[in-house]
Design an enzyme around this catalytic site. Structure first.
Site, PDB file in Angstrom:
ATOM      1  N   GLU A 388       0.845  -1.196   0.000  1.00 43.85           N
ATOM      2  CA  GLU A 388       0.000   0.000   0.000  1.00 43.85           C
ATOM      3  C   GLU A 388       0.880   1.247   0.000  1.00 43.85           C
ATOM      4  OE1 GLU A 388      -2.491   2.779  -0.293  1.00 43.85           O
ATOM      5  OE2 GLU A 388      -3.303   0.740  -0.390  1.00 43.85           O
ATOM      6  N   GLU A 431      -7.718  -4.189  -6.418  1.00 45.72           N
ATOM      7  CA  GLU A 431      -9.027  -3.552  -6.692  1.00 45.72           C
ATOM      8  C   GLU A 431      -8.761  -2.114  -7.120  1.00 45.72           C
ATOM      9  OE1 GLU A 431     -11.656  -2.849  -3.440  1.00 45.72           O
ATOM     10  OE2 GLU A 431     -10.138  -3.172  -1.906  1.00 45.72           O
ATOM     11  N   GLU A 440      -8.866   4.382 -13.287  1.00 42.03           N
ATOM     12  CA  GLU A 440      -8.030   4.642 -12.103  1.00 42.03           C
ATOM     13  C   GLU A 440      -6.642   4.041 -12.300  1.00 42.03           C
ATOM     14  OE1 GLU A 440     -10.092   3.774  -8.429  1.00 42.03           O
ATOM     15  OE2 GLU A 440     -11.804   5.020  -9.002  1.00 42.03           O
TER      16      GLU A 440
END
Length: 631
Positions: A388, A431, A440
């Site tokens: 992340e 995702e 995105e």
């Protein structure tokens, strides 16, 4: 005026052609349960003269005093109606001038009274002068009135007179008859330049047009529906009811939160006039319950939002929280990982074969949890890396690891494209999809991370396809028009896609596939160009394109926001809207050809789009001048 959106009760008004005593009549209709009264502002038979003497100089009040009601009642309970005799577009000069003067007098007096709405009927195709006078009135006054343009679904001259009571009504089949009055409305609102204060009040007659034409009407800014008492049938107990075809229209009008106006005398004299209202309220209480998606989307209908840019911007905790509440998405991801583990690890190797799974863009951990649940469900061993880039979300992940996950999960604070992975992955899970699939930047992110996937490794999702469909919606066109920003290009807001819960719109054709991406991929060039052609089945106007996507997570496990295949109950994505600067009028059976480009210059990604048939539009967003997605 009472608004239909304040609660679940339907807002209803009573339409009267002549009101001798305003206060008494208002009290009487309120006692029956009506929320407002539609009435002429001037006496319907008082044809004023503005051109010829001596009538021109007649002394005395031309209509009754505003003191008959208090200001608050005029402001909230009365809808004014234009006198029927006014013909602003007649070819007889004296009559036209007289009508113009009377029209201005009635508009000005309704503004003086502070009426919330003034209702103007369209009686034919020629309304240019009426539109001009009304537009002049809107642009020169300081009033805030709205204008309901009353248009019948079927022109009076085309209705069937030979109706037998309680016989089911037939739909009108003749397409020229079917669409005639819509063209009156379309010409009028185009002349008025789509002014937001000019809305539609449809009159639902005994004859109704085909379903396709009703779909078109329901894409218009309908604020009210006029229901003549003559369209009601009588049930066995003597109460007024509507035919099934009329009920279907009413149910759809409920969704638009339209207000209803009853006109005509009671056709069920043994029953109180309340019985009409009670029947409509009965329909309202018995309409289909909203599904989970509609419940979630409540309040967001036709509300334009800028698409998220999670690669360029770090998302906030609340944003993650909203998406984590989706009941469908993560169960589908869990199912995909479960099936993948069963395929990759035979039963006899379940204790020795440890699969390496990397969650790329782990956010606050929902995909990590879904993957761990899948491993327990499959009874397979799993080693997880949670990658992340948002340092704030990494804090949440580290807390998860400390409190729940333990050493089975390694938290990595890094951009997946720059991370030097200590080992290669069997499965990568992400995702990164937006409302248009790739908007995105999932392709760029996953291509950048592909080097640490084993040669036989699996990406979940393994592919995704965007879809486009042409749409008509003056509501959305006006919403986009209202997004203009002072310090940007004058038409910048028309060159920007918006995420929006499509509501008051008409989709003109079924969606067609646009861009497809697969992972892992051998072709790292993510620029795309697609030409799509649609056939439109009715006379209409094109305002833009709705974008959707479908994705295959693994084998037969999919997610979709395309209406025909929408994953039930999933609300993580609303559709995307690509607007057009200028509406394009379309004739029945016209082809609409649109060209879409996806462009990448190494620093940012953007879309360009243009219509080339039946007429050419400008290319929207050239060189990403108005909208880009940062890499």
């Amino acid at each position: 005026m009472a608004s239909a959106s304040t609660g679940s009760r339907v807002s209803c008004g009573r339409d009267l052609s002549c009101v001798p005593e305003v206060a008494d009549t208002l009290a009487a209709v309120a006692k029956l349960g009506f929320d407002f009264l539609c009435m002429p502002v001037f006496h319907p038979r008082f044809k004023r003269e503005f051109e010829l003497e001596p009538a021109k100089s007649r002394t005395g009040a031309q209509t009754r005093s505003d003191l008959l009601l208090c200001g608050r009642d005029w402001n909230t309970l009365i809808v004014g109606k234009l006198s029927q005799w006014i013909e602003a577009d007649t070819e007889i000069k004296a009559e036209r001038r007289n009508s113009e003067a009377a029209l201005m007098q009635e508009l000005n007096f309704s503004a003086y009274l502070g009426l919330p709405v003034f209702m103007i009927p369209l009686k034919g195709p020629c309304n240019a002068n009426l539109a001009r006078v009304l537009l002049n009135h809107i642009h020169t006054g300081h009033h805030t009135s709205n204008f309901w343009i009353r248009v019948p679904l079927i022109a009076p001259e085309d209705t069937h007179e030979d109706l037998i009571e309680n016989e089911p009504n037939s739909c009108v089949e003749d397409t020229s008859v079917d669409e005639k009055t819509w063209s009156w409305w379309h010409s009028f609102r185009t002349l008025c330049d789509y002014n937001k204060r000019i809305c539609l009040a449809i009159e639902v007659g005994a004859d109704i047009p085909s379903d396709a034409v009703i779909d078109k009407w329901l894409g218009e800014p309908i604020k009210a529906a006029v229901l003549p008492t003559s369209i009601f049938l009588t049930n066995k107990k003597g109460f007024p009811v509507l035919s099934k075809a009329h009920q279907r229209i009413v149910f759809r009008l409920f969704k638009l939160e339209a207000q209803f106006i009853f006109t005509g005398t009671s056709r069920h004299t043994e029953k109180d006039f309340r019985s009409y209202l009670q029947y409509l309220e009965y329909l309202n209480q018995n309409r289909p319950a909203p599904n989970a998606y509609e419940m979630f989307a409540k309040g967001y209908e036709d509300y334009l939002q800028s698409p998220l840019q999670p690669l360029m911007d770090n998302l906030e905790s609340q944003t993650y929280e909203v998406f984590e509440k989706d009941p469908i998405k993560y169960s589908q991801y869990q199912q995909a990982v479960y099936k993948c583990l069963l395929d990759r690890v035979p039963e006899e190797q379940k204790d020795t074969n440890v699969q390496v799974l990397m969650v790329l863009g782990a956010g606050r951990g929902p995909l990590v949890n879904a993957s761990l649940r899948a491993a327990r469900q499959a009874d397979r061993k799993l080693k997880v890396y949670a990658v992340e880039k948002n340092p704030n979300a990494v804090i949440t992940l580290e807390n998860w690891r400390f409190e729940e996950w333990g050493d089975q999960v390694t938290v990595v604070s890094s951009d997946m494209r720059e991370w030097a992975a200590p080992e290669k992955a069997d499965i990568i899970v992400s995702e990164l999809l937006g409302s248009f699939g790739d908007n995105e930047l999932s392709p760029e992110c996953l291509d950048g991370a592909q080097h640490f996937l084993k040669d036989n490794g699996v990406s979940i999702p393994c592919s995704y396809t965007s879809f486009l469909a042409p749409l008509s919606s003056s509501k959305l066109y006006n919403e986009v028009r209202g997004c203009r920003e002072r310090d940007k290009e004058p038409e910048c807001h028309f060159e920007t896609p918006y995420v929006v819960r499509l509501h008051n719109f008409h989709q003109l054709a079924d969606p067609k596939p646009c861009f497809t991406f697969t992972h892992p991929s051998r072709d790292m060039n993510n620029n795309r160009y697609q030409c799509l052609r649609f056939t439109v089945g009715c006379n209409t106007v094109l305002h833009g394109f709705a974008g959707y996507f479908e994705t295959t997570l693994y084998k037969d496990v999919t997610l979709s926001i395309k209406p025909e295949t929408h994953s039930p109950g999933m609300f993580s994505w609303f559709p995307i809207l690509f607007p057009l600067k200028q509406p394009i009028s379309l004739s029945r059976d016209d082809n609409v050809t649109v060209r879409f480009w996806r462009c990448n210059n190494g620093k940012k990604v953007w879309y360009e789009w243009a219509v080339t048939e039946p007429s050419c539009s400008a290319i929207h967003n050239p060189a990403g001048r108005s909208y880009t997605i940062g890499l």
